[in-house]
Design a protein around this motif. Structure first.
Motif, PDB file in Angstrom:
ATOM      1  N   ASN A   1       2.500  -1.911   7.386  1.00 26.77           N
ATOM      2  CA  ASN A   1       3.688  -2.070   8.030  1.00 26.77           C
ATOM      3  C   ASN A   1       4.193  -1.129   7.984  1.00 26.77           C
ATOM      4  OD1 ASN A   1       5.516  -2.580   9.626  1.00 26.77           O
ATOM      5  ND2 ASN A   1       6.865  -4.590   8.795  1.00 26.77           N
ATOM      6  N   ALA A   2       4.206  -0.163   9.464  1.00 26.25           N
ATOM      7  CA  ALA A   2       4.254   1.814  10.008  1.00 26.25           C
ATOM      8  C   ALA A   2       5.411   1.637  10.330  1.00 26.25           C
ATOM      9  CB  ALA A   2       3.088   2.234  10.913  1.00 26.25           C
ATOM     10  N   TYR A   3       6.135   0.750  11.126  1.00 24.28           N
ATOM     11  CA  TYR A   3       7.335   0.688  11.543  1.00 24.28           C
ATOM     12  C   TYR A   3       7.437   1.683  12.474  1.00 24.28           C
ATOM     13  CZ  TYR A   3       9.593  -2.181   6.774  1.00 24.28           C
ATOM     14  OH  TYR A   3       9.152  -3.625   6.323  1.00 24.28           O
ATOM     15  N   HIS A   4       8.534   1.665  13.671  1.00 27.02           N
ATOM     16  CA  HIS A   4       8.549   2.521  14.293  1.00 27.02           C
ATOM     17  C   HIS A   4      10.279   2.695  14.613  1.00 27.02           C
ATOM     18  CE1 HIS A   4       9.136  -0.419  18.277  1.00 27.02           C
ATOM     19  NE2 HIS A   4       8.534  -1.452  17.530  1.00 27.02           N
TER      20      HIS A   4
ATOM     21  N   VAL B   1       4.250   5.824   6.929  1.00 32.55           N
ATOM     22  CA  VAL B   1       5.298   4.937   7.193  1.00 32.55           C
ATOM     23  C   VAL B   1       6.881   5.299   7.425  1.00 32.55           C
ATOM     24  CG1 VAL B   1       6.631   3.078   6.218  1.00 32.55           C
ATOM     25  CG2 VAL B   1       4.292   3.104   5.784  1.00 32.55           C
ATOM     26  N   ALA B   2       7.427   4.976   8.620  1.00 29.80           N
ATOM     27  CA  ALA B   2       8.831   4.680   9.262  1.00 29.80           C
ATOM     28  C   ALA B   2       9.586   4.786   8.195  1.00 29.80           C
ATOM     29  CB  ALA B   2       9.116   4.968  10.060  1.00 29.80           C
TER      30      ALA B   2
ATOM     31  N   ARG C   1      15.592   0.876  12.896  1.00 29.34           N
ATOM     32  CA  ARG C   1      13.591   0.627  12.537  1.00 29.34           C
ATOM     33  C   ARG C   1      13.401  -0.315  13.000  1.00 29.34           C
ATOM     34  NH1 ARG C   1      10.734   1.225   6.984  1.00 29.34           N
ATOM     35  NH2 ARG C   1      12.308  -0.507   6.344  1.00 29.34           N
ATOM     36  N   LEU C   2      12.289  -1.022  13.278  1.00 27.96           N
ATOM     37  CA  LEU C   2      11.454  -1.656  13.450  1.00 27.96           C
ATOM     38  C   LEU C   2      10.342  -2.184  13.130  1.00 27.96           C
ATOM     39  CD1 LEU C   2      13.163  -1.724  17.106  1.00 27.96           C
ATOM     40  CD2 LEU C   2      13.463  -2.946  15.439  1.00 27.96           C
ATOM     41  N   PRO C   3      10.245  -3.526  13.195  1.00 31.55           N
ATOM     42  CA  PRO C   3       7.976  -3.314  12.302  1.00 31.55           C
ATOM     43  C   PRO C   3       7.417  -3.084  13.677  1.00 31.55           C
ATOM     44  CG  PRO C   3       9.843  -5.449  11.980  1.00 31.55           C
ATOM     45  CD  PRO C   3      10.926  -4.865  13.007  1.00 31.55           C
ATOM     46  N   LEU C   4       6.250  -2.352  12.682  1.00 33.38           N
ATOM     47  CA  LEU C   4       4.833  -2.000  13.762  1.00 33.38           C
ATOM     48  C   LEU C   4       3.842  -2.382  12.371  1.00 33.38           C
ATOM     49  CD1 LEU C   4       3.698  -0.518  15.935  1.00 33.38           C
ATOM     50  CD2 LEU C   4       4.049   1.319  14.687  1.00 33.38           C
ATOM     51  N   TYR C   5       3.424  -3.944  12.392  1.00 33.26           N
ATOM     52  CA  TYR C   5       2.133  -4.331  11.549  1.00 33.26           C
ATOM     53  C   TYR C   5       0.756  -3.569  11.777  1.00 33.26           C
ATOM     54  CZ  TYR C   5      -0.290  -6.858   7.798  1.00 33.26           C
ATOM     55  OH  TYR C   5      -0.839  -6.850   6.659  1.00 33.26           O
TER      56      TYR C   5
ATOM     57  N   GLY D   1       0.704  -1.146   0.152  1.00 32.49           N
ATOM     58  CA  GLY D   1      -0.085  -0.311  -0.175  1.00 32.49           C
ATOM     59  C   GLY D   1       1.185   1.150   0.612  1.00 32.49           C
ATOM     60  N   VAL D   2       2.393   1.280   0.430  1.00 41.55           N
ATOM     61  CA  VAL D   2       2.933   2.594   0.346  1.00 41.55           C
ATOM     62  C   VAL D   2       3.267   2.801  -1.313  1.00 41.55           C
ATOM     63  CG1 VAL D   2       4.986   2.910   0.727  1.00 41.55           C
ATOM     64  CG2 VAL D   2       4.173   1.038   1.950  1.00 41.55           C
TER      65      VAL D   2
END
Length: 385
Positions: free
Chosen positions: A308-311, A378-379, A285-289, A81-82
């Protein structure tokens, strides 16, 4: 007497361990109630991020999205979706509407009540599927026809020249088949400023000499007699004014999005956090689904199923290397902290320094399909700031 004592003790023990106290029940209810309120408030805030007050009501009639909208989504967005390129889409919203009139004539009416008055209409298109001529009239001396689209100015069965205004006109091959697109931007803008002026559209087909063309020779698919995939459709490109000054627009060298690590099971659908001792790890950067099915939105969202928005998490220790993408301010703050020159100065923070937009394809309250682009979702990368 011993059996009686055992029975009494059993009753007392049973009463102590199987019957919860009033305070325990009240606390449990309070925790459950607080959890429900937190979830409700969280979903409300998430809807605000997506520019909605309430989730659309699809009434269980989950229709298939028009192929045009699916193709457009795949053009502007990747599998997550990005957004592939922020310049691919005109505005940030695309809406599709099906004809509500189903007239025997080539006449159409589209209900635009779901479009907010604040949205700026950029482009409006009428999509018509031209069918092949019927075999009995295929061989005809006419090879081209003039197809014109009119904005009806009043509700009249005569449809005289005074009752309509020309919007678009061009020559088409009599023997062609497929989608034809006509610009109707002027009409839609007038409908948006005055809802009562929406009397619909009329399409006429004439020979080059100006006479009527046999309806069996030049035919357009209708919503009443043909498959949903060929229904007349209005496609509206708008901008809702919510575009942010995204960080991605300030960087000309936007890198491609790195692939997310493959996660399995439920762990792949929730944010994974570091243990306290892992705070010593460098900023990363780490996953944040975000899973729309778990949230309960899968009934009205067509694509993506989640994203995956990441954080960003980790430390920004002295000295800051360029791999931590520090700002000059963060570098100075790191030095001041290390030298203890000023009391109470913390180390820089690990935050997102590049953000990307995502695209959502969904059904609205009127079961129209909408493609909407949301900035800063998204980060893309993390740095010390």
């Amino acid at each position: 007497m011993l059996p009686a004592v055992i029975i009494v003790l059993s009753a007392v023990v049973s009463g102590c361990f199987t019957r919860p106290s009033i305070n325990h029940l009240e606390n449990a209810f309070s925790v459950e109630n607080d959890s429900g309120e937190v979830r409700s408030e969280a979903l409300k805030r998430l809807l605000e991020v997506f520019g909605m007050e309430d989730p659309p009501h699809t009434r269980g009639l989950h229709k298939q999205a028009p192929q045009y909208m699916l193709d457009l989504y795949n053009t502007v967005a990747d599998v997550n979706g990005v957004t592939k390129d922020p310049d691919l889409l005109e505005g940030n919203t695309v809406r599709s509407f099906f004809d509500k009139l189903h007239s025997e004539q080539i006449q159409f009416l589209f209900n635009l009540s779901t479009v907010a008055k604040t949205e700026k209409v950029l482009t409006a298109e009428l999509h018509l599927f031209k069918l092949r001529p019927q075999a009995s009239v295929y061989f005809n001396r006419h090879h081209f026809c003039q197809v014109s689209v009119y904005h009806l100015l009043q509700n009249s069965k005569t449809n005289t020249s005074q009752d309509r205004k020309l919007l678009s006109s061009r020559l088409l091959s009599v023997h062609s088949a497929g989608w034809e697109v006509f610009s109707i931007t002027h009409a839609v803008r007038s409908w948006m400023s005055d809802e009562g002026s929406n009397m619909g559209l009329l399409v006429t087909v004439r020979t080059l000499g100006g006479s009527d063309v046999d309806s069996k020779l030049v035919r357009f698919a209708s919503g009443r007699d043909h498959h949903q995939s060929k229904q007349p459709m209005l496609v509206l490109f708008t901008d809702d004014g919510r575009r942010a000054s995204s960080l991605e627009n300030t960087n000309s060298d936007v890198p491609s999005m790195p692939l997310a690590p493959k996660l399995s099971g439920r762990a792949g659908r929730i944010a994974r956090s570091l243990d306290p001792e892992d705070e010593r790890l460098p900023c990363q950067r780490l996953p944040l689904y975000v899973d729309f099915e778990e949230i309960g939105w899968s009934g009205w969202i067509v694509s993506p199923r989640g994203y995956n928005a990441y954080h960003c998490k980790g430390s920004c220790p002295f000295p800051l290397g360029q791999n931590m993408r520090p700002t000059n301010h963060a570098t100075v703050q790191s030095i001041i902290n290390a030298l203890k020159l000023t009391k109470g100065i913390e180390t820089p923070c690990c935050v997102a320094d590049k953000l990307f937009s995502i695209n959502l394809l969904y059904f609205d309250d009127d079961e129209n399909v909408v493609l909407k682009q949301y900035d800063d979702m998204v980060a893309g990368s993390c740095g010390c700031h």
